[in-house]
Design an enzyme around this catalytic site. Structure first.
Site, PDB file in Angstrom:
ATOM      1  N   ALA A 138       0.861  -1.176   0.000  1.00 52.99           N
ATOM      2  CA  ALA A 138       0.000   0.000   0.000  1.00 52.99           C
ATOM      3  C   ALA A 138       0.901   1.230   0.000  1.00 52.99           C
ATOM      4  O   ALA A 138       2.060   1.154   0.429  1.00 52.99           O
ATOM      5  CB  ALA A 138      -0.887  -0.014   1.246  1.00 52.99           C
ATOM      6  N   GLY A 181       0.825  -4.947   0.907  1.00 48.79           N
ATOM      7  CA  GLY A 181      -0.365  -4.997   0.066  1.00 48.79           C
ATOM      8  C   GLY A 181      -0.111  -5.694  -1.271  1.00 48.79           C
ATOM      9  O   GLY A 181      -1.039  -6.239  -1.868  1.00 48.79           O
ATOM     10  N   GLU A 203      -0.513  -9.237  -0.535  1.00 48.53           N
ATOM     11  CA  GLU A 203      -1.955  -9.453  -0.293  1.00 48.53           C
ATOM     12  C   GLU A 203      -2.748  -9.433  -1.599  1.00 48.53           C
ATOM     13  O   GLU A 203      -3.694 -10.199  -1.777  1.00 48.53           O
ATOM     14  CB  GLU A 203      -2.470  -8.384   0.679  1.00 48.53           C
ATOM     15  CG  GLU A 203      -1.898  -8.572   2.077  1.00 48.53           C
ATOM     16  CD  GLU A 203      -2.115  -7.369   2.982  1.00 48.53           C
ATOM     17  OE1 GLU A 203      -1.743  -6.249   2.590  1.00 48.53           O
ATOM     18  OE2 GLU A 203      -2.650  -7.543   4.089  1.00 48.53           O
ATOM     19  N   GLU A 220       4.788  -5.175   7.232  1.00 47.82           N
ATOM     20  CA  GLU A 220       4.094  -4.067   7.903  1.00 47.82           C
ATOM     21  C   GLU A 220       4.589  -3.848   9.333  1.00 47.82           C
ATOM     22  O   GLU A 220       4.612  -2.738   9.838  1.00 47.82           O
ATOM     23  CB  GLU A 220       2.578  -4.317   7.910  1.00 47.82           C
ATOM     24  CG  GLU A 220       1.913  -4.183   6.551  1.00 47.82           C
ATOM     25  CD  GLU A 220       1.902  -5.463   5.736  1.00 47.82           C
ATOM     26  OE1 GLU A 220       2.639  -6.427   6.088  1.00 47.82           O
ATOM     27  OE2 GLU A 220       1.166  -5.520   4.733  1.00 47.82           O
TER      28      GLU A 220
HETATM   29  N1  CAA Z   1       4.621   3.259  -0.609  1.00 49.61           N
HETATM   30  C1  CAA Z   1       5.025   4.412  -1.181  1.00 49.61           C
HETATM   31  N2  CAA Z   1       6.162   4.524  -1.905  1.00 49.61           N
HETATM   32  C2  CAA Z   1       6.908   3.429  -2.056  1.00 49.61           C
HETATM   33  C3  CAA Z   1       6.560   2.195  -1.488  1.00 49.61           C
HETATM   34  C4  CAA Z   1       5.349   2.127  -0.735  1.00 49.61           C
HETATM   35  N3  CAA Z   1       4.902   0.995  -0.204  1.00 49.61           N
HETATM   36  N4  CAA Z   1       7.528   1.289  -1.793  1.00 49.61           N
HETATM   37  C5  CAA Z   1       8.424   1.930  -2.537  1.00 49.61           C
HETATM   38  N5  CAA Z   1       8.075   3.234  -2.696  1.00 49.61           N
HETATM   39  C6  CAA Z   1       8.782   4.270  -3.426  1.00 49.61           C
HETATM   40  C7  CAA Z   1       9.990   4.778  -2.647  1.00 49.61           C
HETATM   41  O1  CAA Z   1       9.593   5.728  -1.688  1.00 49.61           O
HETATM   42  C8  CAA Z   1      10.851   5.339  -3.758  1.00 49.61           C
HETATM   43  O2  CAA Z   1      10.318   6.584  -4.120  1.00 49.61           O
HETATM   44  P1  CAA Z   1      11.321   7.871  -4.267  1.00 49.61           P
HETATM   45  O3  CAA Z   1      12.226   7.514  -5.419  1.00 49.61           O
HETATM   46  O4  CAA Z   1      10.387   9.001  -4.561  1.00 49.61           O
HETATM   47  O5  CAA Z   1      12.061   7.982  -2.978  1.00 49.61           O
HETATM   48  C9  CAA Z   1      10.577   4.396  -4.912  1.00 49.61           C
HETATM   49  O6  CAA Z   1       9.349   3.729  -4.624  1.00 49.61           O
HETATM   50  C10 CAA Z   1      11.666   3.336  -5.091  1.00 49.61           C
HETATM   51  O7  CAA Z   1      11.807   2.671  -3.825  1.00 49.61           O
HETATM   52  P2  CAA Z   1      13.219   2.495  -3.075  1.00 49.61           P
HETATM   53  O8  CAA Z   1      14.122   3.646  -3.414  1.00 49.61           O
HETATM   54  O9  CAA Z   1      12.937   2.262  -1.636  1.00 49.61           O
HETATM   55  O10 CAA Z   1      13.754   1.177  -3.801  1.00 49.61           O
HETATM   56  P3  CAA Z   1      14.726   0.054  -3.180  1.00 49.61           P
HETATM   57  O11 CAA Z   1      15.046  -0.844  -4.328  1.00 49.61           O
HETATM   58  O12 CAA Z   1      15.828   0.668  -2.425  1.00 49.61           O
HETATM   59  O13 CAA Z   1      13.805  -0.732  -2.121  1.00 49.61           O
HETATM   60  C11 CAA Z   1      11.806  -1.872  -1.362  1.00 49.61           C
HETATM   61  C12 CAA Z   1      12.682  -1.460  -2.580  1.00 49.61           C
HETATM   62  C13 CAA Z   1      12.564  -2.881  -0.502  1.00 49.61           C
HETATM   63  C14 CAA Z   1      10.537  -2.517  -1.938  1.00 49.61           C
HETATM   64  C15 CAA Z   1      11.466  -0.627  -0.515  1.00 49.61           C
HETATM   65  O14 CAA Z   1      10.969   0.393  -1.382  1.00 49.61           O
HETATM   66  C16 CAA Z   1      10.449  -0.867   0.546  1.00 49.61           C
HETATM   67  O15 CAA Z   1      10.778  -1.399   1.598  1.00 49.61           O
HETATM   68  N6  CAA Z   1       9.165  -0.459   0.313  1.00 49.61           N
HETATM   69  C17 CAA Z   1       8.126  -0.540   1.306  1.00 49.61           C
HETATM   70  C18 CAA Z   1       7.649  -1.975   1.505  1.00 49.61           C
HETATM   71  C19 CAA Z   1       6.569  -2.009   2.579  1.00 49.61           C
HETATM   72  O16 CAA Z   1       6.804  -1.714   3.736  1.00 49.61           O
HETATM   73  N7  CAA Z   1       5.338  -2.389   2.168  1.00 49.61           N
HETATM   74  C20 CAA Z   1       4.210  -2.457   3.070  1.00 49.61           C
HETATM   75  C21 CAA Z   1       3.395  -1.189   2.957  1.00 49.61           C
HETATM   76  S1  CAA Z   1       2.090  -1.107   4.173  1.00 49.61           S
HETATM   77  C22 CAA Z   1       0.871  -2.089   3.577  1.00 49.61           C
HETATM   78  O17 CAA Z   1       0.971  -2.681   2.505  1.00 49.61           O
HETATM   79  C23 CAA Z   1      -0.365  -2.182   4.448  1.00 49.61           C
HETATM   80  C24 CAA Z   1      -1.365  -3.174   4.005  1.00 49.61           C
HETATM   81  O18 CAA Z   1      -1.349  -4.324   4.402  1.00 49.61           O
HETATM   82  C25 CAA Z   1      -2.482  -2.790   3.126  1.00 49.61           C
END
Ligand code: CAA
Length: 258
Positions: free
Chosen positions: A66, A109, A112, A132
């Site tokens: 998400a 998400g 999911e 999460e």
């Molecule tokens: N939400 C918003 N933006 C996101 C995102 C997310 N879930 N995941 C990645 N992005 C964005 C980053 O902020 C980045 O944007 P900018 O260039 O503007 O900074 C861009 O995508 C590229 O990401 P990274 O620079 O972080 O890329 P990376 O290769 O270094 O890392 C990753 C990749 C490991 C997937 C890392 O981006 C990450 O950990 N993302 C979040 C994963 C996460 O925690 N997901 C759970 C979300 S909560 C949820 O899903 C709740 C639910 O159950 C409904």
């Protein structure tokens, strides 16, 4: 100016293909993307020629979860009032078969979303996870429920409580993923599986899907009874008559979806 397309939609004969299209955010599932995705699923569900649906991301990311930037400042009341998370349930209720074509990140998400599909075809580079807990919350779109049903309580508990990612091979060994294929083939293989199912009698496909999904929710007697009712009801279809006649006449059946 038209709104940005967060998804791309195309058809390949009887298969509808929806591709998530937010590469700049690793296909993070913001509200606009989810609205467009659910609308596309509903359109394909309502279109008689479409018999199976593939949901794909890119090679690098199916979806990184998400959109954290849309919810970091939210209050519980705002989250509760927001219809988007409950709209996710719509995908799981689609009457047509759905296949997730997963490569790269399928986190939070994203994981999911893949699990809400009926089947998952994964590339060797796919990385799943429910991270999460690492950002102070828990899965909110079915992760605790669908992951537990798919891989069992102990594994789901460890993965959700640690936020540890897991590979396509692990997901396959645990029964979460149907098959693991080379990266360059993940979309083709998902489409191939969709085409194979799309060639089957659609009313029977939908009945089978319904019965299998119920197997996870109801006791055995109820499930067996439901299966039997669905089985009986198929004897009212032209495709049942054609399928059995073709068997007896030693020829290929011609299913018409009626
Ligand atoms: N939400 C918003 N933006 C996101 C995102 C997310 N879930 N995941 C990645 N992005 C964005 C980053 O902020 C980045 O944007 P900018 O260039 O503007 O900074 C861009 O995508 C590229 O990401 P990274 O620079 O972080 O890329 P990376 O290769 O270094 O890392 C990753 C990749 C490991 C997937 C890392 O981006 C990450 O950990 N993302 C979040 C994963 C996460 O925690 N997901 C759970 C979300 S909560 C949820 O899903 C709740 C639910 O159950 C409904």
């Amino acid at each position: 100016m038209s709104a940005k397309k967060e998804i791309l939609v195309e058809t390949d004969g009887p298969v509808g293909v929806i591709t998530l299209n937010r590469p700049e955010a690793l296909n993070a599932l913001n509200h606009a993307l989810m609205e467009q995705l659910i609308a596309a699923v509903e359109d394909f569900e309502a279109a008689p020629p479409i018999r199976a649906i593939v949901i794909a991301g890119s090679e690098r990311a199916f979806a990184a979860g998400a959109d954290i930037k849309e919810m970091d400042q939210a209050t519980p009341a705002q989250m509760k009032a927001d219809p988007h998370l409950s709209r996710w349930d719509r995908l799981g209720k689609c009457s047509k078969p759905t296949i997730a074509a997963v490569s790269g990140f399928a986190l939070g998400g994203g994981c999911e979303l893949a699990m809400a599909c009926d089947m998952i075809v994964a590339s060797e580079s796919a990385v799943f996870g429910q991270p999460e807990i690492l950002i102070g919350v828990i899965p909110g779109a079915g992760g605790t429920q669908r992951l537990t049903r798919a891989i069992g309580k102990s594994r789901a508990m460890e993965l959700v409580l640690t936020g540890r990612r897991f590979t396509a091979r692990e997901a396959h060994a645990w029964g979460l993923v149907n098959r693991v294929v080379p990266v360059e083939a993940f979309l083709t293989e998902a489409k191939k599986l969709a085409q194979e199912i799309a060639a089957k009698p659609p009313i029977a496909v939908s009945a089978a899907k319904d019965a299998i999904n119920k197997a996870l929710d109801v006791d055995l007697d109820t499930g067996l009874s439901l299966e039997r009712q669905l089985f009986y009801s198929l004897f009212d279809t032209q495709d049942q008559k054609e399928g059995m006649k073709a068997f007896i006449e030693k020829r290929e059946p011609r299913f018409v979806g009626k």
